[in-house]
Design a protein around this motif. Structure first.
Motif, mmCIF file in Angstrom:
data_model
loop_
_atom_site.group_PDB
_atom_site.id
_atom_site.type_symbol
_atom_site.label_atom_id
_atom_site.label_comp_id
_atom_site.label_asym_id
_atom_site.label_seq_id
_atom_site.Cartn_x
_atom_site.Cartn_y
_atom_site.Cartn_z
ATOM 1 N N ASP A 1 -0.305 7.196 2.335
ATOM 2 C CA ASP A 1 -1.650 7.751 2.500
ATOM 3 C C ASP A 1 -2.686 6.657 2.709
ATOM 4 O OD1 ASP A 1 -0.908 10.440 2.170
ATOM 5 O OD2 ASP A 1 -0.965 10.269 -0.019
ATOM 6 N N LEU A 2 -2.294 5.405 2.561
ATOM 7 C CA LEU A 2 -3.220 4.281 2.654
ATOM 8 C C LEU A 2 -2.794 3.327 3.753
ATOM 9 C CD1 LEU A 2 -3.494 3.445 -1.159
ATOM 10 C CD2 LEU A 2 -5.294 4.493 0.227
ATOM 11 N N THR A 3 -3.761 2.799 4.473
ATOM 12 C CA THR A 3 -3.471 1.750 5.435
ATOM 13 C C THR A 3 -4.678 0.846 5.557
ATOM 14 O OG1 THR A 3 -2.430 1.301 7.579
ATOM 15 C CG2 THR A 3 -4.262 2.865 7.573
ATOM 16 N N LEU B 1 0.812 -1.216 0.000
ATOM 17 C CA LEU B 1 0.000 0.000 0.000
ATOM 18 C C LEU B 1 0.847 1.268 0.000
ATOM 19 C CD1 LEU B 1 -2.818 -0.943 2.545
ATOM 20 C CD2 LEU B 1 -3.076 -0.637 0.074
ATOM 21 N N SER B 2 2.037 1.186 0.562
ATOM 22 C CA SER B 2 2.898 2.373 0.602
ATOM 23 C C SER B 2 3.385 2.763 -0.789
ATOM 24 C CB SER B 2 4.087 2.129 1.534
ATOM 25 O OG SER B 2 4.969 1.166 1.001
ATOM 26 N N TRP C 1 2.923 -4.475 -5.511
ATOM 27 C CA TRP C 1 2.992 -5.843 -5.004
ATOM 28 C C TRP C 1 4.443 -6.346 -4.959
ATOM 29 C CZ3 TRP C 1 -0.256 -8.142 -2.102
ATOM 30 C CH2 TRP C 1 -1.631 -8.009 -2.264
ATOM 31 N N THR C 2 5.220 -6.002 -5.962
ATOM 32 C CA THR C 2 6.618 -6.441 -5.990
ATOM 33 C C THR C 2 7.389 -5.849 -4.811
ATOM 34 O OG1 THR C 2 6.583 -6.676 -8.397
ATOM 35 C CG2 THR C 2 8.738 -6.451 -7.349
ATOM 36 N N TYR C 3 7.171 -4.568 -4.552
ATOM 37 C CA TYR C 3 7.835 -3.931 -3.414
ATOM 38 C C TYR C 3 7.408 -4.594 -2.112
ATOM 39 C CZ TYR C 3 8.977 -0.489 0.170
ATOM 40 O OH TYR C 3 9.441 0.114 1.306
ATOM 41 N N GLY C 4 6.113 -4.860 -1.965
ATOM 42 C CA GLY C 4 5.631 -5.472 -0.739
ATOM 43 C C GLY C 4 6.253 -6.826 -0.483
#
Length: 432
Positions: free
Chosen positions: A311-313, A219-220, A244-247
């Motif tokens: 900005d998202l969580t 989400l970041s 998704w790849t970063y996560g």
């Protein structure tokens, strides 16, 4: 104390996660054969949680206003209800009112299967829709495909929830670490704990917690359109995109760096929460549902802050009150929901560490609780509620648990993880 109340107290003392089973008088839309003298309710909130305290008070209020109604109990837990609800609700054992998880894969699926009562008439007649804001009500309404965000009301949340970073201020101070305000500062803090021989993050690979860490990392790097494509099918979800790849890669990297314990692959959320309560883990990223318990049990100075640099969580309206289609006594189930939406119960919920949807802001006086609610309001005002990773399709929760465990153990690399969850998602996502 009434006989009904004594029975409830006895069961509540048996288990922290015990569920309350109540019953009500006859309603419409299926069922309606009850005697009006028993209210059967299931919920899985611990008695010391904000919701447990508030709902016990609601039960007392219910008994005052419905003399002669008997209260019955059974012990239930989140996992028990999650796994057995479709079978139970399709049988004669269905309760009259039940707390149930929200989202396409849970409440949406049950609504599509015809197992839940359409609450729309009661919602409008009793004014619940006027008390529930747009960001919270998303998970209350489901269309004919069981997709949240529009259609009929199949559930009513009387609280909201969101995730945040809980941290042990005493441990931070002991190691000379200041509260992080950026992701860089958070990772630097975790490096310092690792260097001191402390695993910084409480984690639970056997349940929801690990997948929520990974989803928050994704989400970041995401925006609202990314969330809507994934959760609401308003676009194509790409499981090898930048977010998704970063996560997945960052989660795997954090395992490698020792931010998570490799042993946490078999750990349950209760274990992770207890490790924080006992002062063993300096940081826990999880939901506001822990707040009341931490307030009651933590023996150290602690605080919270939103996940930095995003900005998202994860967050939404709380778990839903749902009325099974075959419930025998519906009208009193509606009355009980109405009591939980009252200002008296909402104010109590807020002061006990919950996030109420219809409280008087001036009536919430606990400083930490006020901060909790203010942070949620700020998140909701910027449209920052991004729901939960397991919601989009039925069975996805178990897929995410097993695949995230493989990342923790090294049994799969990030690409394999993304391939696996993408395949499961595409298999069951509705074609729209």
């Amino acid at each position: 104390m009434s006989t009904a109340r004594r029975r409830m107290t006895a069961v509540a003392a048996v288990a922290l996660g015990g569920a309350l089973l109540l019953t009500s008088c006859g309603g419409s839309d299926g069922g309606g054969s009850g005697d009006g003298r028993t209210l059967r309710l299931w919920h899985y909130e611990g008695p010391d949680s904000a919701m447990g305290v508030a709902w016990n008070a609601a039960i007392e209020e219910f008994e005052k206003t419905h003399p002669g109604v008997e209260v019955e109990f059974e012990e239930k837990g989140f996992e028990q209800i999650r796994k057995t609800a479709p079978m139970v609700l399709n049988s004669s054992d269905a309760p009259d009112l039940m707390e149930y998880n929200k989202g396409n894969a849970t409440a949406g699926l049950l609504s599509r299967q015809g197992l839940l009562t359409d609450l729309t008439p009661e919602v409008t007649a009793r004014g619940w829709d006027k008390k529930i804001g747009a960001g919270v009500r998303t998970t209350s309404q489901y269309d004919t495909d069981g997709v949240m965000g529009s259609g009929k009301w199949y559930g009513v949340p009387n609280y909201a929830e969101y995730t945040m970073v809980f941290y042990n201020k005493d441990l931070f101070a002991k190691h000379g670490i200041t509260e992080p305000t950026t992701l860089g500062e958070l990772t630097a803090a975790m490096d310092e704990f690792v260097d001191a021989g402390i695993t910084p993050l409480a984690n639970a690979g056997a349940e929801y917690m690990a997948q929520q860490y990974l989803y928050q990392l994704a989400l970041s790097r995401a925006d609202r359109s990314w969330v809507d494509a994934y959760q609401l099918y308003e676009g194509e979800a790409d499981f090898h995109d930048a977010a998704w790849t970063y996560g997945a890669e960052t989660f795997a990297d954090w395992v490698e760096k020792g931010y998570f314990s490799e042993r946490s692959t078999g750990t349950k959320s209760e274990d992770a929460g207890v490790s924080f309560i006992q002062g063993k883990a300096p940081i826990l990223f999880s939901g506001s549902w822990w707040f009341g318990r931490f307030e009651a049990e933590n023996q150290f100075d602690w605080g919270t802050f939103p996940w930095p640099d995003t900005d998202l969580t994860l967050g939404s309206g709380g778990n839903l009150w749902v009325v099974p289609k075959g419930a025998e006594n519906k009208e009193l189930a509606y009355d009980f929901i109405d009591i939980t939406m009252s200002e008296k119960i909402q104010n109590l919920l807020g002061n006990e560490g919950g996030v109420p949807v219809a409280a008087d802001p001036d009536a919430v006086t606990d400083p930490r609780a006020k901060e909790l609610i203010a942070d949620f309001n700020a998140l909701a005002e910027k449209d920052g509620l991004a729901f939960y990773p397991d919601w989009p399709v039925p069975g996805f929760y178990d897929v995410l648990v097993s695949e995230t465990q493989k990342l923790i153990t090294g049994g799969a690399d990030p690409d394999a993880f993304l391939d696996a969850i993408g395949e499961a998602y595409e298999k069951d996502a509705p074609k729209r």
